[in-house]
Design an enzyme around this catalytic site. Structure first.
Site, PDB file in Angstrom:
ATOM      1  N   TYR A  14      49.680 -67.193 -77.859  1.00 22.84           N
ATOM      2  CA  TYR A  14      48.380 -67.344 -78.272  1.00 22.84           C
ATOM      3  C   TYR A  14      48.812 -67.966 -79.780  1.00 22.84           C
ATOM      4  O   TYR A  14      49.769 -68.452 -80.210  1.00 22.84           O
ATOM      5  CB  TYR A  14      47.658 -65.918 -78.721  1.00 22.84           C
ATOM      6  CG  TYR A  14      49.047 -65.137 -79.266  1.00 22.84           C
ATOM      7  CD1 TYR A  14      49.278 -64.987 -80.585  1.00 22.84           C
ATOM      8  CD2 TYR A  14      49.580 -64.107 -78.461  1.00 22.84           C
ATOM      9  CE1 TYR A  14      50.470 -64.243 -81.154  1.00 22.84           C
ATOM     10  CE2 TYR A  14      50.624 -63.275 -79.036  1.00 22.84           C
ATOM     11  CZ  TYR A  14      50.974 -63.102 -80.109  1.00 22.84           C
ATOM     12  OH  TYR A  14      51.748 -62.443 -80.615  1.00 22.84           O
ATOM     13  N   SER A 211      57.627 -62.448 -86.058  1.00 21.34           N
ATOM     14  CA  SER A 211      57.571 -62.770 -84.513  1.00 21.34           C
ATOM     15  C   SER A 211      56.376 -62.735 -83.872  1.00 21.34           C
ATOM     16  O   SER A 211      55.292 -61.826 -84.348  1.00 21.34           O
ATOM     17  CB  SER A 211      59.028 -62.434 -83.737  1.00 21.34           C
ATOM     18  OG  SER A 211      58.376 -61.030 -83.680  1.00 21.34           O
ATOM     19  N   LYS A 212      56.123 -63.172 -82.724  1.00 27.70           N
ATOM     20  CA  LYS A 212      54.709 -63.240 -82.043  1.00 27.70           C
ATOM     21  C   LYS A 212      54.180 -61.680 -81.710  1.00 27.70           C
ATOM     22  O   LYS A 212      53.010 -61.670 -81.677  1.00 27.70           O
ATOM     23  CB  LYS A 212      55.089 -63.639 -80.653  1.00 27.70           C
ATOM     24  CG  LYS A 212      55.251 -65.396 -80.728  1.00 27.70           C
ATOM     25  CD  LYS A 212      54.951 -66.118 -79.564  1.00 27.70           C
ATOM     26  CE  LYS A 212      55.081 -67.404 -79.960  1.00 27.70           C
ATOM     27  NZ  LYS A 212      54.567 -68.277 -78.927  1.00 27.70           N
ATOM     28  N   SER A 213      55.275 -60.986 -81.605  1.00 25.90           N
ATOM     29  CA  SER A 213      54.731 -59.255 -81.525  1.00 25.90           C
ATOM     30  C   SER A 213      54.413 -58.441 -82.794  1.00 25.90           C
ATOM     31  O   SER A 213      53.928 -57.412 -82.683  1.00 25.90           O
ATOM     32  CB  SER A 213      55.680 -58.621 -80.649  1.00 25.90           C
ATOM     33  OG  SER A 213      56.976 -58.794 -80.950  1.00 25.90           O
TER      34      SER A 213
END
Ligand code: GLU
Length: 448
Positions: A14, A211-213
């Protein structure tokens, strides 16, 4: 030469805060200099590219107001703007390198022959960075075309920046060490290189790399992936796009003044690469909410009510004619639009929750019950109802019982709203009206 910048996302996940910031800085720089902002999708990794990821980039950028001049949906003179459609262009430039003897085949793949010399770049943010290519063991010639014929990131990235006449490449610091390789390619292709500006990493509040999470990482809603649950994006969390843009701009850039709250136009006016920090930026959730609050305060009461409406509707609250006035009284009390339903629920709906702690406090005041009962009767007798008249009556009722108005204010607030805090008591009295105030006081007295 007019400025041309680009945002070149790889649609493998995303749109995250780091990507949005890169897009924003490129956008601001282009707009500031009356230039062109290009959106190029680096979708060569077929296995990892997804349509939802592409869509998330487009919707995220639209929501933030980062409208591009060339690219998806816009066209432009240097298309196509998806790398997956540009193979013929890459083949052409690959031939140039081959004719010059700058590539050689090894086990089916093609390597680019570096010039064995030091290469120095003058980064607009990071300053001078040199990589010495004389030591071949540290800097082996790089593969630019795989044995399956596909091209490697470094090559297509450079060819596109060259073909699209990009003048300034503003991107994350994770690409800093790639840049000397890119400069070697530009030189081999006899093309002037753009100027580079590598912007600092974004860290979590605890100093770890974001990070992405991580919380707050995605601009839009994210579906559940493996162990990571679905999470709402900024819009659904109750942020205004203007606030998110403002907050993201402050991740690595500062106005060099005490001012921190800016509209997009103000950012365009003030932005400069010289004012981008070298040190990593810290992502601060509290600050983000504070920035949002500042943007909410700048909305007119009507715009605030409109912005909050979807949240109020989704909470299932009845929206009547009083709604704009009701919403307006909490404009200064909330940081996120998603807090509005809880803040005004008692004004819109007939049933509302009583905060047990607030009720206990009222119970602790021995005189409260009788005072509230007397006030209900006095309210019922008022021939004309207004916030001022009701407030005046609170004073009178208290006086008649030998109490201070202050002793009655808190119990009245709890009786009418169920809470110990909230909008101004006068606003509550005015918006609820006589009948509801009397009924709520009586029901509360009965429950004590
Ligand atoms: N597709 C690359 C990325 O997302 C682009 C790097 C660049 O801006 O040059 O990291």
């Amino acid at each position: 030469m007019s400025v041309r910048t680009r945002f070149a996302p790889s649609p493998t996940g995303y749109l995250h805060v780091g990507g949005a910031r890169t897009a924003l800085f490129n956008y601001l720089f282009a707009r500031k200099h009356g230039g062109t902002f290009v959106l190029r999708v680096e979708d060569t990794d077929e296995a990892r590219n997804t349509q939802p990821a592409r869509d998330a980039i487009f919707t995220g950028m639209h929501w933030l107001g980062l409208d591009w001049d060339e690219g998806e949906g816009k066209g432009g003179d240097y298309g196509p703007y998806n790398q997956s459609e540009r193979t013929a262009i890459y083949d052409k430039w690959f031939e140039v390198l081959r004719e010059k003897g700058r590539v050689y085949e090894e086990e089916g793949a093609w390597r680019f022959r570096f010039e064995r010399k030091p290469v120095t770049m003058n980064d607009l943010v990071c300053g001078e960075v040199t990589i010495d290519y004389r030591d071949e063991s540290n800097t082996p010639d790089m593969v630019i075309r795989r044995s399956d014929g596909s091209y490697v990131f470094h090559f297509v990235n450079v060819v596109d920046d060259l073909e699209m006449k990009i003048t300034h490449v503003i991107r994350g610091e994770d690409h800093l060490m790639n840049t000397p390789k890119h400069l070697q390619l530009f030189e081999a292709l006899d093309a002037p290189a753009p100027q580079y500006a590598h912007i600092p990493l974004i860290l979590n509040p605890d100093g770890s790399k974001m990070s992405k999470s991580d919380k707050g990482a995605s601009i839009g809603d994210t579906p559940p992936v493996g162990e990571i649950p679905a999470s709402p994006g900024y819009e659904r969390q109750g942020f205004l796009a203007s606030a998110v843009v403002n907050f993201i701009a402050l991740l690595g850039w500062s106005s060099k003044s005490d001012d921190e709250i800016f509209t997009m136009d103000e950012l365009i006016e003030r932005f400069s690469l010289e004012a981008v920090n070298r040190a990593p930026a810290r992502f601060d959730h509290e600050k983000c909410a504070w920035v949002n609050q500042q943007h909410l305060l700048k909305l007119s009461p009507e715009s605030f009510a409109e912005a909050a409406r979807p949240f109020v509707a989704e909470a299932g609250l009845p929206i009547d004619d009083r709604y704009p006035a009701v919403a307006a009284v909490v404009r200064e009390k909330v940081r996120l639009l998603s807090e509005v339903p809880a803040a005004i629920g008692f004004l819109l709906a007939d049933s509302f929750d009583l905060d047990p702690e607030a009720v206990e406090k009222v119970r602790g005041n021995a005189a409260a019950k009788d005072l509230l009962a007397a006030l209900a009767n006095d309210f019922a007798k008022l021939s004309e109802w207004s916030a001022d008249a009701a407030k005046h009556q609170i004073g009178e009722t208290a006086k008649a019982a030998g109490a201070k108005p202050g002793q009655l204010m808190f119990p009245v607030r709890v009786a009418l709203s169920g809470k110990s805090g909230g909008p101004d008591l006068g606003d509550i009295l005015g918006l609820l009206g006589q009948e509801k105030c009397v009924a709520r006081l009586r029901a509360f007295v009965a429950s004590l």
